[in-house]
Write an enzyme that holds these catalytic residues in place. Structure first.
Site, PDB file in Angstrom:
ATOM      1  N   LYS A  74      -8.745   6.923 -18.862  1.00  0.00           N
ATOM      2  CA  LYS A  74      -9.118   7.518 -20.116  1.00  0.00           C
ATOM      3  C   LYS A  74      -8.028   7.201 -21.141  1.00  0.00           C
ATOM      4  O   LYS A  74      -7.584   6.362 -21.180  1.00  0.00           O
ATOM      5  CB  LYS A  74      -9.600   9.022 -20.285  1.00  0.00           C
ATOM      6  CG  LYS A  74     -10.911   9.038 -18.837  1.00  0.00           C
ATOM      7  CD  LYS A  74     -11.653   8.291 -18.902  1.00  0.00           C
ATOM      8  CE  LYS A  74     -12.824   8.265 -17.755  1.00  0.00           C
ATOM      9  NZ  LYS A  74     -12.885   9.434 -16.990  1.00  0.00           N
ATOM     10  N   TYR A 108     -16.412  17.643 -14.355  1.00  0.00           N
ATOM     11  CA  TYR A 108     -16.826  16.187 -14.382  1.00  0.00           C
ATOM     12  C   TYR A 108     -17.864  15.779 -13.109  1.00  0.00           C
ATOM     13  O   TYR A 108     -17.671  16.287 -12.143  1.00  0.00           O
ATOM     14  CB  TYR A 108     -15.547  15.456 -14.118  1.00  0.00           C
ATOM     15  CG  TYR A 108     -15.732  13.730 -14.199  1.00  0.00           C
ATOM     16  CD1 TYR A 108     -16.077  13.087 -15.256  1.00  0.00           C
ATOM     17  CD2 TYR A 108     -15.651  13.043 -12.996  1.00  0.00           C
ATOM     18  CE1 TYR A 108     -16.491  11.599 -15.063  1.00  0.00           C
ATOM     19  CE2 TYR A 108     -15.604  11.591 -12.898  1.00  0.00           C
ATOM     20  CZ  TYR A 108     -16.182  10.960 -13.830  1.00  0.00           C
ATOM     21  OH  TYR A 108     -16.439   9.880 -13.964  1.00  0.00           O
ATOM     22  N   ASP A 120      -7.419  19.215 -13.929  1.00  0.00           N
ATOM     23  CA  ASP A 120      -7.778  17.876 -14.063  1.00  0.00           C
ATOM     24  C   ASP A 120      -7.434  18.102 -15.610  1.00  0.00           C
ATOM     25  O   ASP A 120      -7.966  18.453 -16.499  1.00  0.00           O
ATOM     26  CB  ASP A 120      -9.243  17.764 -14.093  1.00  0.00           C
ATOM     27  CG  ASP A 120      -9.769  16.138 -14.299  1.00  0.00           C
ATOM     28  OD1 ASP A 120      -8.840  15.682 -15.413  1.00  0.00           O
ATOM     29  OD2 ASP A 120     -10.759  15.688 -13.698  1.00  0.00           O
ATOM     30  N   ARG A 166       1.091  -1.123  -0.043  1.00  0.00           N
ATOM     31  CA  ARG A 166      -0.032  -0.011  -0.079  1.00  0.00           C
ATOM     32  C   ARG A 166       0.940   1.274  -0.016  1.00  0.00           C
ATOM     33  O   ARG A 166       0.556   2.128  -0.669  1.00  0.00           O
ATOM     34  CB  ARG A 166      -0.824  -0.040   1.442  1.00  0.00           C
ATOM     35  CG  ARG A 166      -1.657   1.473   1.415  1.00  0.00           C
ATOM     36  CD  ARG A 166      -2.827   1.212   2.185  1.00  0.00           C
ATOM     37  NE  ARG A 166      -2.638   0.534   3.242  1.00  0.00           N
ATOM     38  CZ  ARG A 166      -2.079   0.580   4.537  1.00  0.00           C
ATOM     39  NH1 ARG A 166      -1.313   1.903   4.642  1.00  0.00           N
ATOM     40  NH2 ARG A 166      -1.829  -0.206   5.333  1.00  0.00           N
TER      41      ARG A 166
HETATM   42  C1  LIG Z   1     -13.344   9.953 -15.756  1.00  0.00           C
HETATM   43  C2  LIG Z   1     -13.054  11.265 -15.202  1.00  0.00           C
HETATM   44  C3  LIG Z   1     -12.722  11.510 -13.735  1.00  0.00           C
HETATM   45  C4  LIG Z   1     -12.841  10.242 -12.778  1.00  0.00           C
HETATM   46  O1  LIG Z   1     -12.084   9.158 -13.227  1.00  0.00           O
HETATM   47  P1  LIG Z   1     -12.176   7.560 -12.526  1.00  0.00           P
HETATM   48  O2  LIG Z   1     -11.020   6.949 -13.085  1.00  0.00           O
HETATM   49  O3  LIG Z   1     -13.477   7.242 -13.429  1.00  0.00           O
HETATM   50  O4  LIG Z   1     -12.345   7.705 -11.185  1.00  0.00           O
HETATM   51  C5  LIG Z   1     -12.334  12.558 -13.404  1.00  0.00           C
HETATM   52  N1  LIG Z   1     -12.292  13.581 -14.361  1.00  0.00           N
HETATM   53  C6  LIG Z   1     -12.505  13.614 -15.685  1.00  0.00           C
HETATM   54  C7  LIG Z   1     -12.250  14.597 -16.499  1.00  0.00           C
HETATM   55  C8  LIG Z   1     -12.975  12.275 -16.220  1.00  0.00           C
HETATM   56  O5  LIG Z   1     -13.086  12.011 -17.540  1.00  0.00           O
END
Ligand SMILES: *Cc1c(COP(=O)(O)O)cnc(C)c1O
Length: 388
Positions: free
Chosen positions: A202, A105, A177, A53
Site C-alpha cells: 500500500k 482487514y 497493523d 531466504r
Molecule cells: C492489504 C492489507 C493487508 C494485507 O497485505 P497484502 O500485502 O495484501 O498481503 C493487511 N492489512 C491491511 C490493513 C491491508 O490493507
C-alpha cells in the site's frame, strides 16, 4: 524511540536509512542482489550472508529502512502483508487465545478463522473502540491483541496506547497493523505496541507495483523469534521487490502530505454535497473519534468512505463511471482508486453481519491519490449525475 530520540527526522530517514553508497563503486542505490547463495571463506565462515531466504543485502537494507521509519530497532520483510501476519501467528501455540478488532482487514479475519482456528487457536472479535469490551474478551490464555487503526472501510480510530496497556495487563502482545496510517502519521511502537505490521503493497510501496509485508519491533528476543519463522516458513520477498519498496519509501513523506491534503479537501466537499448522505473520515469534526485521531496521528490519512443517498445499484453505477478514480481494490498508490466494499473487498461477509457492522450496501470507499483535487471533484460530480 520518540521523535527527539531519533538521530534524523522521518523525511531524512526515508531517504537514507539502510542506504549507504556502495563502498567499492560509490553506487548510491542498493543494488538488486539477485543471488541465492554466497561464497564462504571457510566452511561455516561467511560474510553475513549464506543463503537468500535467510538473508539478502537488498532485503536487509529495506528491512532497516522500514524499521527506521517506524522508529524501531528491528525489521523483517515478507512476500506480502499476509506473510508478515502469518508470522505473528506462528509465535503462538495451540490453545492460545487472540482478541482482535471486529472490523479488521478481511484477509486478516480469514487467516485467523479459516487457517489458524484449525490449529486450535481461538479468536474473539470485539469493538476495539470500547475498552471495556476488549477487557471482557481478554483472559488467562490471551497471548495477542490485534489492533488496526484507522479501520477499513469505516475509518474507526482505536486508542493504541490504551489498548497496549490492556494487552500488557494480561501479559499479551499488542500488535498494530499500521498499513492505513503509515509511520509518517502514526508510530505504534512509541505508543506502547510490541510489534507493527505493514502491507508494503500500500502506501510504503506507494505505486501499486509490488506486493510485500514487514514486521517491526524494538524487542530483540521477539525479533529473533520473528526471524526464526521468517526463515523457517520462507515467505520472503525477492530482491527486486525489496528494491521497489526502497524506491517507494523515499517519497513516503511527500506523498502522504498530498494524500492527506487531497483527502481532507475531498471529505469536506463530499460532506456538503447533496448526493452524499454521510462521510467517514477521521479528519472531519463529525467523526466520532476525531479528537483521538488528532492526538494519535500527525494527519488523517488518504482513505475515506462515503454513503450515497441511494441504493447498491446507484453506488455501483458511480464506481463504474469514474475516470480519474479507477475501479479497483487495494489502496495507497499515487493514483486514486474507488470501490464498493459490499460488492468487492467485503463481499465475503454475510449481508446481515455487514449491515450490523454499519457497512451499508451503498457505501463507497476511495483511496485518494495525488492527482489534482479539482479533477477528482469533477470526476465524482459527473459520476453522480450518471447515477442519481
Ligand atoms: C492489504 C492489507 C493487508 C494485507 O497485505 P497484502 O500485502 O495484501 O498481503 C493487511 N492489512 C491491511 C490493513 C491491508 O490493507
Amino acid at each position: 524511540m520518540s521523535d527527539d530520540e531519533r538521530e534524523f527526522r522521518i523525511e531524512t530517514d526515508a531517504i537514507h536509512a539502510g542506504q549507504e553508497p556502495d563502498e567499492e563503486t560509490g553506487a548510491l542505490m542498493t543494488p538488486i542482489y539477485a543471488n541465492s547463495t554466497y561464497q564462504q571463506d571457510a566452511p561455516g565462515e561467511h560474510r553475513g550472508y549464506e543463503y537468500s531466504r535467510t538473508g539478502n543485502p537488498t532485503r536487509a537494507d529495506m528491512e532497516q529502512n522500514v524499521a527506521a521509519l517506524e522508529g524501531g530497532e528491528y525489521g523483517r520483510a515478507f512476500a506480502s502483508g499476509m506473510g508478515g501476519i502469518n508470522t505473528v501467528l506462528n509465535l503462538l501455540e495451540s490453545g492460545d487465545h487472540v482478541v482482535a478488532g471486529d472490523d479488521i482487514y478481511g484477509g486478516t479475519h480469514r487467516i485467523f478463522t479459516q487457517v489458524y482456528e484449525q490449529y486450535d487457536l481461538a479468536f474473539d472479535f470485539v469493538d476495539t473502540t470500547d475498552l471495556d469490551a476488549v477487557r471482557d474478551a481478554m483472559g488467562e490464555s490471551t497471548e495477542l491483541l490485534w489492533v488496526e487503526t484507522p479501520t477499513n472501510p469505516l475509518l474507526n480510530v482505536n486508542d493504541i496506547s490504551a489498548l497496549a496497556d490492556v494487552a500488557h495487563e494480561y501479559g499479551a502482545l499488542c500488535a498494530v497493523d499500521n498499513t492505513f496510517a503509515t509511520p509518517y502519521l502514526q508510530r505504534p511502537l512509541e505508543l506502547g505496541a510490541d510489534v507493527v505490521s505493514h502491507s508494503l503493497t500500500k502506501y510504503l510501496g506507494g505505486h501499486s507495483d509490488v506486493v510485500g509485508g514487514a514486521l517491526v519491533t524494538d524487542d530483540e528476543a521477539l525479533d529473533a523469534d520473528i526471524g526464526f519463522y521468517q526463515n523457517s516458513v520462507g515467505a520472503t520477498p525477492s530482491p527486486f521487490d525489496c528494491f521497489l519498496v526502497l524506491r517507494g519509501t523515499k517519497t513516503l513523506p511527500v506523498r502522504m502530505d498530498r494524500h492527506c491534503e487531497n483527502a481532507r479537501a475531498l471529505a469536506t466537499w463530499l460532506q456538503d454535497h447533496d448526493a452524499v448522505d454521510r462521510v467517514y473520515y477521521p479528519g472531519l469534526e463529525s467523526h466520532p473519534q476525531h479528537d483521538l485521531a488528532a492526538e494519535q496521528m500527525d494527519d488523517f490519512g488518504g482513505m475515506l468512505s462515503f454513503e450515497l443517498d441511494g441504493s447498491l445499484e446507484e453506488a455501483s453505477t458511480v464506481v463504474s463511471e469514474t475516470e480519474v478514480f479507477t475501479l479497483a481494490e487495494s489502496l495507497g498508490g499515487v493514483e486514486s482508486l474507488i470501490e464498493q466494499p459490499a460488492a468487492m473487498t467485503h463481499a465475503a461477509i454475510p449481508r446481515e453481519e455487514r449491515l450490523a457492522a454499519g457497512l451499508s450496501d451503498g457505501l463507497i470507499r476511495v483511496s485518494v491519490g495525488v492527482e489534482h483535487i479539482d479533477d477528482m471533484k469533477a470526476d465524482l460530480n459527473a459520476a453522480f449525475d450518471q447515477a442519481l
